[in-house]
Scaffold this motif. Structure first.
Motif, mmCIF file in Angstrom:
data_model
loop_
_atom_site.group_PDB
_atom_site.id
_atom_site.type_symbol
_atom_site.label_atom_id
_atom_site.label_comp_id
_atom_site.label_asym_id
_atom_site.label_seq_id
_atom_site.Cartn_x
_atom_site.Cartn_y
_atom_site.Cartn_z
ATOM 1 N N ARG A 8 53.158 7.229 21.915
ATOM 2 C CA ARG A 8 52.695 5.951 21.100
ATOM 3 C C ARG A 8 51.613 5.341 21.772
ATOM 4 N NH1 ARG A 8 58.195 2.678 19.094
ATOM 5 N NH2 ARG A 8 58.804 4.145 17.424
ATOM 6 N N LEU A 9 51.941 5.300 23.133
ATOM 7 C CA LEU A 9 50.879 4.498 24.057
ATOM 8 C C LEU A 9 49.661 5.466 24.079
ATOM 9 C CD1 LEU A 9 50.086 2.032 25.941
ATOM 10 C CD2 LEU A 9 51.110 3.664 27.894
ATOM 11 N N LEU A 10 49.769 6.701 24.179
ATOM 12 C CA LEU A 10 48.625 7.768 24.033
ATOM 13 C C LEU A 10 47.885 7.679 22.992
ATOM 14 C CD1 LEU A 10 47.157 10.144 25.357
ATOM 15 C CD2 LEU A 10 49.007 11.682 24.297
ATOM 16 N N TRP A 11 48.433 7.668 21.783
ATOM 17 C CA TRP A 11 47.790 7.543 20.391
ATOM 18 C C TRP A 11 47.015 6.358 20.314
ATOM 19 C CZ3 TRP A 11 46.516 12.055 19.581
ATOM 20 C CH2 TRP A 11 47.650 13.031 19.645
ATOM 21 N N ARG A 12 47.529 5.407 21.083
ATOM 22 C CA ARG A 12 46.719 3.861 20.926
ATOM 23 C C ARG A 12 45.260 3.833 21.794
ATOM 24 N NH1 ARG A 12 51.780 1.475 21.992
ATOM 25 N NH2 ARG A 12 53.053 1.078 19.998
ATOM 26 N N ILE A 56 40.788 17.111 31.176
ATOM 27 C CA ILE A 56 41.256 16.133 30.081
ATOM 28 C C ILE A 56 42.803 15.598 30.689
ATOM 29 C CG2 ILE A 56 42.120 16.083 27.917
ATOM 30 C CD1 ILE A 56 39.145 15.524 28.064
ATOM 31 N N LEU A 57 43.511 16.627 31.002
ATOM 32 C CA LEU A 57 44.656 16.255 31.372
ATOM 33 C C LEU A 57 44.889 15.157 32.586
ATOM 34 C CD1 LEU A 57 46.585 19.753 31.467
ATOM 35 C CD2 LEU A 57 46.596 17.844 29.627
ATOM 36 N N VAL A 58 43.764 15.281 33.277
ATOM 37 C CA VAL A 58 43.757 14.214 34.310
ATOM 38 C C VAL A 58 43.501 12.904 33.709
ATOM 39 C CG1 VAL A 58 42.339 13.567 36.629
ATOM 40 C CG2 VAL A 58 43.208 15.924 36.161
ATOM 41 N N PHE A 59 42.392 12.882 32.968
ATOM 42 C CA PHE A 59 42.132 11.437 32.618
ATOM 43 C C PHE A 59 43.408 10.916 31.697
ATOM 44 C CE2 PHE A 59 37.826 12.961 33.516
ATOM 45 C CZ PHE A 59 37.375 11.801 34.390
ATOM 46 N N ILE A 60 44.003 11.821 30.911
ATOM 47 C CA ILE A 60 45.044 11.236 30.055
ATOM 48 C C ILE A 60 46.197 10.910 30.722
ATOM 49 C CG2 ILE A 60 46.617 12.017 28.185
ATOM 50 C CD1 ILE A 60 44.342 13.412 26.998
ATOM 51 N N GLY A 61 46.699 11.611 31.844
ATOM 52 C CA GLY A 61 47.956 11.444 32.546
ATOM 53 C C GLY A 61 47.807 10.799 33.953
ATOM 54 N N HIS A 62 46.682 10.430 34.541
ATOM 55 C CA HIS A 62 46.579 9.919 35.980
ATOM 56 C C HIS A 62 47.628 8.659 35.997
ATOM 57 C CE1 HIS A 62 43.553 7.794 34.200
ATOM 58 N NE2 HIS A 62 43.987 6.631 35.089
ATOM 59 N N VAL A 75 49.381 16.532 37.555
ATOM 60 C CA VAL A 75 49.092 15.175 37.495
ATOM 61 C C VAL A 75 50.237 14.052 37.732
ATOM 62 C CG1 VAL A 75 48.219 14.084 35.562
ATOM 63 C CG2 VAL A 75 47.157 15.957 35.926
ATOM 64 N N VAL A 76 51.463 14.456 36.985
ATOM 65 C CA VAL A 76 52.509 13.605 36.961
ATOM 66 C C VAL A 76 52.960 13.265 38.329
ATOM 67 C CG1 VAL A 76 54.984 13.391 36.144
ATOM 68 C CG2 VAL A 76 53.180 14.061 34.471
ATOM 69 N N GLY A 77 52.774 14.446 39.047
ATOM 70 C CA GLY A 77 53.362 14.523 40.516
ATOM 71 C C GLY A 77 52.718 13.441 41.352
ATOM 72 N N VAL A 78 51.308 13.561 41.291
ATOM 73 C CA VAL A 78 50.445 12.671 41.937
ATOM 74 C C VAL A 78 50.578 11.397 41.694
ATOM 75 C CG1 VAL A 78 47.943 12.149 42.466
ATOM 76 C CG2 VAL A 78 48.894 14.389 42.449
#
Length: 475
Positions: free
Chosen positions: A13-17, A141-147, A227-230
């Motif tokens: 939900r947070l991602l799609w906002r 893209i994964l870095v910017f979305i999940g950092h 990404v999640v680990g960092v």
């Protein structure tokens, strides 16, 4: 509902906002689709053109009039490399190598018309293929979305609140990972559909498609874990972004570039000029068939006379000039093949050095697997050159044999009596490229596939370590 899935649902939900994240993901999907369609169309056009040109040159060779066979040796023939059906997914080294060989007697020419040499300098930055998008842009893209996935919880103070309510930190991190893995799967979907389409519309082995899908799935999965680990290791999302961008630059840009330069220094290749000089020197040492006093060819003449039991070449039942041409072609071809083998041995040593850098950057392991499965690596290129050389040698020797068997030695210099019928040119010039089997390709891809899996385990270990450290810091 399981706490992990509740965390994942809220993260979605947070991602799609987040309009920036959604826009970036949509652009990545569109870029993947566009790259797949463009690369497939270019491959179809290139393959059709090469097939048409191959048919044309075969027809022109067979349509030559009555001629001396040695004139046909110098008239020559062309061989065009057939593209692998999956080359549209990953062009590999194909843009940097030629795809057209001119085959003629007494020479072993190099392939010409590589796309990089025929295009603008922008092509050197990488072709727009699904492989390029997934290798370079998707991790970004994964870095910017999940950092900030986990770091955000710490910054806003919700982490202590969740822990105080009894939420295990492992479930929190796993829920965040599920969302990022879902984003990675979404980014991979257009490429998977493109691969399946390429397989259905061609003769490609589906096992190679599964290998590509699996290897890119592992690639994006290890980035999701990283990404999640960092994000769990650092205290602020901004710091996580800086660290992850540094990792991306190091693994995707610096190490591949630095590794290539270091490999070129460790195993330098001779220049074209140096090779041509060495070949010319060795050719001169082989002997001169036009020199009646040359020691080697004097010995060859005596051997031929003894074989047929005559004392003069005029008494031979075959044309000695044709035999001389066959022997000269055998000697020069062996010399050319030796230099080609030495060159490829040096390039393969370079490849082994480059493979060692895959222990520092998993991108290098992924590229190797991707190019092998797509049939666009060095081995596939070497296979084409060796098959073309085998065809060239057989073609020239067949023409030399026609000179030996169809022409008389005494009248070979006559302009009227030194020709044979044009029907002899038929069915000897057709070149057919036989690609490597799928089983051999899968076998060659095994080592680097193992390296990718090791990297996935290592990034999984990073997540476990991050969870434990996060638990200590949240107490």
């Amino acid at each position: 509902m399981n706490a992990t899935f509740r965390i994942a649902r809220e993260e979605w939900r947070l991602l799609w906002r987040d309009q920036v994240a959604v826009t970036g993901l949509v652009l990545l999907l569109l870029l993947t689709v566009m790259s797949a369609l463009t690369a497939w169309e270019q491959r179809q056009v290139a393959d059709a053109e090469r097939a048409r040109y191959q048919t044309q040159v075969n027809h022109e060779f067979e349509s030559q009039p009555d001629r001396h066979p040695h004139r046909m040796v110098h008239y020559g023939q062309f061989a065009f490399r057939t593209l692998n059906p999956l080359a549209a997914f990953d062009s590999g080294i194909d843009p940097y190598t030629g795809h057209t060989l001119y085959l003629e007697g007494h020479r072993q020419n190099s392939a010409n018309f590589g796309e990089v040499r025929q295009s603008s300098l922008m092509l050197r930055f990488g072709q727009l293929t699904p492989a390029f998008v997934l290798q370079v842009l998707a991790p970004l893209i994964l870095v910017f979305i999940g950092h900030a996935a986990v770091a955000r919880e710490r910054e806003t103070g919700t982490l202590r609140l969740l822990v105080s309510q009894g939420l295990p930190l492992g479930r929190l991190v796993l829920g965040k990972l599920l969302v990022l893995a879902g984003v990675a799967a979404l980014a991979l979907t257009p490429a998977v559909l493109a691969l399946l389409g390429m397989i259905l519309m061609s003769s490609a082995d589906i096992r190679l498609g599964f290998l590509l899908i699996g290897s890119y799935g592992v690639w994006l999965s290890l980035w999701a874990c990283t990404v999640v680990g960092v994000s769990a290791l650092v205290s602020r999302g901004r710091d996580a972004l800086i660290v992850l961008l540094s990792v991306w630059v190091f693994a995707v840009v610096l190490i591949p570039r630095f590794g290539a330069d270091l490999v070129a220094w460790l195993q330098p290749l001779p220049t074209r000029f140096e090779t041509d000089l060495a070949v010319s020197r060795d050719l001169a040492a082989l002997g001169d068939s036009h020199n009646p006093n040359d020691p080697y060819f004097n010995s060859f003449r005596e051997k031929v006379l003894a074989q047929y039991g005559v004392s003069r070449i005029e008494d031979l039942p075959v044309n000695y000039k044709g035999l001389l041409g066959m022997e000269g072609e055998r000697l020069t071809s062996e010399l050319f093949s030796r230099y080609a083998a030495d060159s490829f041995a040096a390039q393969e040593q370079q490849q082994r050095y480059a493979d060692a850098f895959s222990l520092i950057s998993p991108l290098l392991a992924l590229r190797r697997v991707s190019m092998i499965a797509s049939g666009t690596d060095l081995h596939a290129y070497r296979l084409f050159l060796e098959q073309a050389e085998h065809h060239r040698y057989a073609l020239v020797q067949q023409l030399n044999r026609l000179q030996a068997e169809k022409l008389n030695f005494s009248t070979d210099r006559s302009s009227l009596d030194n020709r044979i019928g044009h029907e002899h040119w038929r069915n000897i010039a057709e070149f057919r490229y036989a690609a490597e089997t799928s089983s051999e390709m899968l076998h060659r891809a095994l080592p680097m596939t193992g390296v990718l899996l090791i990297w996935l385990l290592a990034t999984g270990g990073l997540m476990v370590m991050a969870c434990r450290r996060l638990g200590r810091m949240s107490v």
